[in-house]
Structures are given as structure tokens and as C-alpha cells.
Write an enzyme that holds these catalytic residues in place. Sequence first.
Site, mmCIF file in Angstrom:
data_model
loop_
_atom_site.group_PDB
_atom_site.id
_atom_site.type_symbol
_atom_site.label_atom_id
_atom_site.label_comp_id
_atom_site.label_asym_id
_atom_site.label_seq_id
_atom_site.Cartn_x
_atom_site.Cartn_y
_atom_site.Cartn_z
ATOM 1 N N GLY A 1 35.083 23.798 48.236
ATOM 2 C CA GLY A 1 35.085 22.425 47.751
ATOM 3 C C GLY A 1 33.728 21.912 47.346
ATOM 4 O O GLY A 1 33.565 20.718 47.093
ATOM 5 N N ALA A 2 32.725 22.813 47.274
ATOM 6 C CA ALA A 2 31.360 22.382 46.968
ATOM 7 C C ALA A 2 30.973 22.667 45.524
ATOM 8 O O ALA A 2 29.824 22.478 45.140
ATOM 9 C CB ALA A 2 30.371 23.069 47.915
ATOM 10 N N GLY A 3 31.918 23.154 44.711
ATOM 11 C CA GLY A 3 31.602 23.473 43.326
ATOM 12 C C GLY A 3 30.744 24.705 43.188
ATOM 13 O O GLY A 3 30.022 24.860 42.195
ATOM 14 N N SER B 1 33.794 29.340 45.274
ATOM 15 C CA SER B 1 34.329 30.126 46.384
ATOM 16 C C SER B 1 35.575 30.894 45.963
ATOM 17 O O SER B 1 35.797 32.023 46.429
ATOM 18 C CB SER B 1 34.638 29.223 47.580
ATOM 19 O OG SER B 1 35.569 28.212 47.232
ATOM 20 N N GLU C 1 43.229 33.628 37.944
ATOM 21 C CA GLU C 1 43.138 32.195 38.236
ATOM 22 C C GLU C 1 43.877 31.369 37.191
ATOM 23 O O GLU C 1 44.528 30.375 37.522
ATOM 24 C CB GLU C 1 41.679 31.764 38.329
ATOM 25 C CG GLU C 1 41.520 30.353 38.832
ATOM 26 C CD GLU C 1 40.219 30.109 39.565
ATOM 27 O OE1 GLU C 1 39.912 28.931 39.819
ATOM 28 O OE2 GLU C 1 39.503 31.079 39.895
ATOM 29 N N ASP D 1 32.481 31.519 36.128
ATOM 30 C CA ASP D 1 32.369 31.734 37.568
ATOM 31 C C ASP D 1 32.571 33.197 37.932
ATOM 32 O O ASP D 1 31.829 33.770 38.736
ATOM 33 C CB ASP D 1 33.392 30.873 38.310
ATOM 34 C CG ASP D 1 33.123 29.387 38.144
ATOM 35 O OD1 ASP D 1 32.048 29.026 37.612
ATOM 36 O OD2 ASP D 1 33.983 28.585 38.531
ATOM 37 N N TYR E 1 40.171 18.515 34.978
ATOM 38 C CA TYR E 1 39.614 19.669 34.269
ATOM 39 C C TYR E 1 40.515 20.030 33.093
ATOM 40 O O TYR E 1 40.054 20.216 31.965
ATOM 41 C CB TYR E 1 39.490 20.846 35.238
ATOM 42 C CG TYR E 1 38.800 22.066 34.678
ATOM 43 C CD1 TYR E 1 37.444 22.286 34.915
ATOM 44 C CD2 TYR E 1 39.495 23.007 33.928
ATOM 45 C CE1 TYR E 1 36.801 23.410 34.413
ATOM 46 C CE2 TYR E 1 38.857 24.127 33.418
ATOM 47 C CZ TYR E 1 37.511 24.322 33.662
ATOM 48 O OH TYR E 1 36.896 25.431 33.158
#
Length: 402
Positions: free
Chosen positions: A137-139, A142, A175, A187, A239
Site C-alpha cells: 500500500g506504499a506505492g 509490492s 496483473e 513495475d 487509475y
Amino acid sequence: MTDLTEPVDAATEPTDASADLTASFTALYGAAPEGVWAAPGRVNLIGEYTDFNDGFVMPLALPHTARAAVARRTDGELRLHSTDVPGGVVQLRVDELAPRSGHGWAAYPAGVVWALREAGHAITGADIQLSSTVPTGAGLSSSAALEVVTGLALNDLFGLGLAPAELAVLAQRAENAFVGVPCGVMDQMASACCTDGHALHLDTRDLTQRQVPFDLAAHGLRLLVVDTRVKHALGDGAYAERRAGCEEGARLLGLRTLRELPYEGLGAALGRLADAGADESVVRYVRHVVGDNQRVEQVIALLDAGDVRAAGPVLTAGHLSLRDDLRVSCVELDLVVETANAAGALGARMTGGGFGGSAIVLVEESRVDAVTKSVHEAFASAGYSAPGVFPAVPSAGARRLV
């Protein structure tokens, strides 16, 4: 995650972490794994929301990793477990994996198995034990780390012969199609392809990449990550909405993607969009994407010239565009940027998808403590929980540990 005052060792994964994961795998599944692999999270130095527009990005891998202990199976069973998530083993059949079928966190590694099989690779099952030090959740990607570490392990164990960039593309497909998140490829490429001591200059149109030396310590600088520890619900679906808006802008301009619009032609293109009756949000999104592609090129030129400090204002300009044109920032991220810059930072911006998560701050080594203290005090004064602050150390991409 606690604050770190010293850089994490970016070159190696702690051996005890691999040993602990091996031991937990053996206790869980009754036999030792065939190996242990790691794939990092990332921060993006510059170039946000550009990757799904075939644009430029410049991420660097973090020393924080997702790790996987894995053993092959031949009976079609896929067993997944995470030491970080409450609950037992998730048991699936590889021939029954289907997109958008849920499975929570397990959808990310399961989606990679599905994507590999869809691409024609004979994955006959696996036992997988996962553990991660990448903050969720930190951008900091993960989820991509989970995908890439799974893909790398299966690539090695099943002898698939896939290159890192190929693994990244398959992880992105997992994803996009399996989990249902319409992300670009940045990413996964960062997790798979970054190298120690470098930032990755990536052209997402053709996946051309260049490893750019990024030794801030040699310049007396530090890049800090400030994890606001917040994730706003406003980000849900935002997004996808921005991606659709970018695609609409390209369509109205007669372009395949916004990458085809040069920065020099931006002003005229925005006028054409207005004349065509484009929604004002589409105009803003186009302005941001084309502008951020230009900012990536600016930062590359400055790094090549050895003028790293001059990149600071470019980072801040990128944040203002994300805040005002893309509108994906939030009050906590804005507070980090404003406070850090007022305390003497060279530049700062949010990184990642926004609506919470993390910001990065480029700062003189001598100003690290002062800037960190100012950010903590600003959050306390605003009544926010204390942020996590740690140095971003350019680290190695996905690799086998054992």
C-alpha cells in the site's frame, strides 16, 4: 516499517532470511524447497502514468524484496502460502486457473502461473512459500515483486529460458488479465531488470533499456522515501479512469498513443483537443503525460552531465503536474513535498499511483536529519500518523538467492 537511519545493504539479501524461509517452507510442506529467489520493489524517480502511454520511465529497485521458496510439483497442484498474510495454504489446480476468479493476495502469483501456461509453458504445479519486506500500500510495487519472484523461480525450475524482460511482460499480463489491474509494464520491468547502483531508463514502447549510474553518495546526496502510510479509497478505479482518458486523448488527436505527441507540439495539441470538445480532464491528462516524458529526458540529460542537484526542481515540477493535471496526489503527499522543500530539500514528488503511498525527496546528505525532522513534525501537527522514512538505495533486480 520503522525509520531507517542507515542505508539497507543493496547488494545482498540477508542469508538468515533465506534460511528462515527455507525452514518455514520445509515445516509447511514437509520437504525442502529447490531454491529461494528474490525480486525487489521499486521507486520511480520520474515518469509517472507514462508507461501505459508507451512513454519513458526511470525507476530504481529497492533493497526491499519479495522472496519465494519454491519446489516443483507434477500433479497439477499449486499450493501458495505467505508468511505475511493470516490464513492457511491456498490450494489451486493449475488447469483450473481463470482470470478474475479472486483468491486475494494469491491472485498475483497464481496469475503468473496462468500467464506462463497461456504462453505455452508447461507448468505442472508448485509449492510456494512467500515472504516480503516491500511495504504494501506504499506505492512501491509490492504486487509486481510477488509476480516477478514467482515467474523467476518457475522460469529457473522448469527451464523455460525466458529473459528478464520477457518475465516482466508475462507478469504484467498476469496483473492486467488475471488480477484485473490495468497497469503498465514499468513495475514489473523494474523488479526484473534493474541493476545495483543504477536507475533504469526504460522506453516502454519497445522495452529498450539503459542502466544509468545513480551514485548519489558520490555527490553528497540522498534520495529518501517517505511512506505516508495512507491509502485513500478515492484511488479505487481512478487509475483505470485516467488510462481511459489518456487513450481518449490519443484517439481525438489521431495518435496510437500519447508517446507519438512530441513535447514541442503539446500546446497546439491541447488547442485541438479543446476545439474537439474533449473533456477538460482529458486535456489535463495529455498535458501531464507529454510533460512527464519530457521531464524524464531532462533528468537523464542532467545525470549524464553530472548535474544531479539540478534534477531536484524537475522532480518537484513532476509532482505539481501529478497534483494539478493528473489529480492523483493527496494532502499527505502534498505535505511531504511542501515541507521537505521548505526544509531545504532539492526537490520532491509523489511516486507510484498516488492517493496515498509514498513520496521521494532528493536532499543533501547534510540535510537529511533536518528534512526528516520537519516532515515528522508537520505530520504530527496535522494529526497524521508518523510516516516511515528510509533511503532509496539503487539495488539489484530479481535473482536467485539459494
